[in-house]
Design a protein around this motif. Structure first.
Motif, PDB file in Angstrom:
ATOM      1  N   UNK A 116      -4.758  -3.416  -1.012  1.00  0.00           N
ATOM      2  CA  UNK A 116      -4.574  -4.231  -2.357  1.00  0.00           C
ATOM      3  C   UNK A 116      -3.813  -3.280  -3.281  1.00  0.00           C
ATOM      4  N   UNK A 117      -3.621  -2.142  -3.304  1.00  0.00           N
ATOM      5  CA  UNK A 117      -2.700  -1.465  -4.229  1.00  0.00           C
ATOM      6  C   UNK A 117      -1.230  -1.549  -3.813  1.00  0.00           C
ATOM      7  N   UNK A 118      -1.169  -1.369  -2.414  1.00  0.00           N
ATOM      8  CA  UNK A 118       0.151  -1.920  -2.147  1.00  0.00           C
ATOM      9  C   UNK A 118       0.556  -3.038  -2.280  1.00  0.00           C
ATOM     10  N   UNK A 119      -0.117  -4.107  -2.372  1.00  0.00           N
ATOM     11  CA  UNK A 119       0.091  -5.688  -2.361  1.00  0.00           C
ATOM     12  C   UNK A 119       0.503  -6.012  -3.956  1.00  0.00           C
ATOM     13  N   UNK A 120      -0.247  -5.049  -4.927  1.00  0.00           N
ATOM     14  CA  UNK A 120       0.013  -5.343  -6.281  1.00  0.00           C
ATOM     15  C   UNK A 120       1.114  -4.722  -6.711  1.00  0.00           C
ATOM     16  N   UNK A 121       1.457  -3.465  -6.006  1.00  0.00           N
ATOM     17  CA  UNK A 121       2.731  -2.694  -6.394  1.00  0.00           C
ATOM     18  C   UNK A 121       3.997  -3.550  -6.022  1.00  0.00           C
ATOM     19  N   UNK A 122       3.957  -4.194  -4.958  1.00  0.00           N
ATOM     20  CA  UNK A 122       5.052  -4.983  -4.405  1.00  0.00           C
ATOM     21  C   UNK A 122       5.200  -6.223  -5.052  1.00  0.00           C
ATOM     22  N   UNK A 124       4.341  -6.350  -8.461  1.00  0.00           N
ATOM     23  CA  UNK A 124       4.823  -5.819  -9.440  1.00  0.00           C
ATOM     24  C   UNK A 124       6.321  -5.614  -9.486  1.00  0.00           C
ATOM     25  N   UNK A 125       6.756  -5.246  -8.181  1.00  0.00           N
ATOM     26  CA  UNK A 125       8.330  -4.944  -8.161  1.00  0.00           C
ATOM     27  C   UNK A 125       9.238  -6.266  -7.969  1.00  0.00           C
ATOM     28  N   UNK A 126       8.573  -7.144  -7.477  1.00  0.00           N
ATOM     29  CA  UNK A 126       9.244  -8.547  -7.201  1.00  0.00           C
ATOM     30  C   UNK A 126       9.276  -9.098  -8.676  1.00  0.00           C
ATOM     31  N   UNK A 127       8.382  -8.649  -9.648  1.00  0.00           N
ATOM     32  CA  UNK A 127       8.556  -9.587 -10.935  1.00  0.00           C
ATOM     33  C   UNK A 127       9.354  -8.758 -11.502  1.00  0.00           C
ATOM     34  N   UNK A 128       9.557  -7.349 -11.544  1.00  0.00           N
ATOM     35  CA  UNK A 128      10.545  -6.589 -12.211  1.00  0.00           C
ATOM     36  C   UNK A 128      11.893  -7.021 -11.681  1.00  0.00           C
ATOM     37  N   UNK A 129      12.043  -7.063 -10.371  1.00  0.00           N
ATOM     38  CA  UNK A 129      13.562  -7.566  -9.956  1.00  0.00           C
ATOM     39  C   UNK A 129      13.818  -9.091 -10.495  1.00  0.00           C
ATOM     40  N   UNK A 130      13.108  -9.994 -10.368  1.00  0.00           N
ATOM     41  CA  UNK A 130      13.266 -11.116 -10.967  1.00  0.00           C
ATOM     42  C   UNK A 130      13.696 -11.260 -12.259  1.00  0.00           C
ATOM     43  N   UNK A 131      12.746 -10.535 -13.110  1.00  0.00           N
ATOM     44  CA  UNK A 131      13.231 -10.491 -14.483  1.00  0.00           C
ATOM     45  C   UNK A 131      14.441  -9.656 -14.606  1.00  0.00           C
ATOM     46  N   UNK A 132      14.835  -8.547 -14.047  1.00  0.00           N
ATOM     47  CA  UNK A 132      16.215  -8.056 -13.794  1.00  0.00           C
ATOM     48  C   UNK A 132      17.455  -8.771 -13.754  1.00  0.00           C
TER      49      UNK A 132
END
Length: 166
Positions: A116-122, A124-132
């Motif tokens: 669950x933590x790993x999925x949440x982290x991934x 979150x990273x996908x959201x950050x990359x798409x925002x960037x």
């Protein structure tokens, strides 16, 4: 790590090792073999601490090859031999099975939490990359070395070529 096998009773009843030891058989005290018989007697009696009788009756619960058993038998204090056998320890087997089940459930819970933590982290990273990407554009991100999710942009030397350093 569980201390017992999943189906202890079946292992106790079906393995030749346990079938052989579950029948009463001759036993011998083998401690201090290099010593004279009298000294061996004295050491064994001292180890028993209540060696007032000529025969010591023993009952020793243990886990043997992943199975809860009780060794029952007797040893003559003069001859240092006797008879004994193994019995399946149903009560302790149930306790150990419960402990093994608890350990398994705990491991399963911890694995779920990690996933669950790993999925949440991934995510979150996908959201950050798409925002960037939305702010800077894909070419700036790729130039900055942040485009890690598209391995086709990576260039690796081929296996047959030698690379030389300047």
């Amino acid at each position: 790590m569980p201390r017992v096998v999943p189906d202890q009773r079946s292992k106790f009843e079906n393995e030749e090792f346990f079938r052989k030891l579950s029948r009463e058989c001759e036993i011998k005290y083998t401690g201090f073999r290099d010593r004279p018989h009298e000294e061996r007697q004295m050491r064994f009696q001292n180890a028993c601490r209540d060696g007032r009788s000529e025969i010591v009756y023993l009952k020793a619960p243990m886990i043997l090859n992943g199975v809860c058993v009780i060794w029952k038998g007797w040893i003559d204090l003069q001859r240092l031999d006797g008879m004994g056998c193994l019995e399946f320890d149903e009560e302790r087997a149930q306790q150990e099975d419960a402990l093994a089940q608890q350990a398994f459930e705990e491991a399963r819970r911890r694995t779920r939490e990690f996933e669950d933590r790993d999925r949440s982290h991934r995510e979150e990273m996908e959201v950050r990359v798409s925002q960037l990407l939305a702010v800077t554009g894909s070419c700036c991100v790729a130039q900055a070395g942040l485009d890690l999710w598209q391995p086709s942009h990576l260039s690796l030397p081929s296996a047959g070529k030698k690379t030389t350093r300047p």
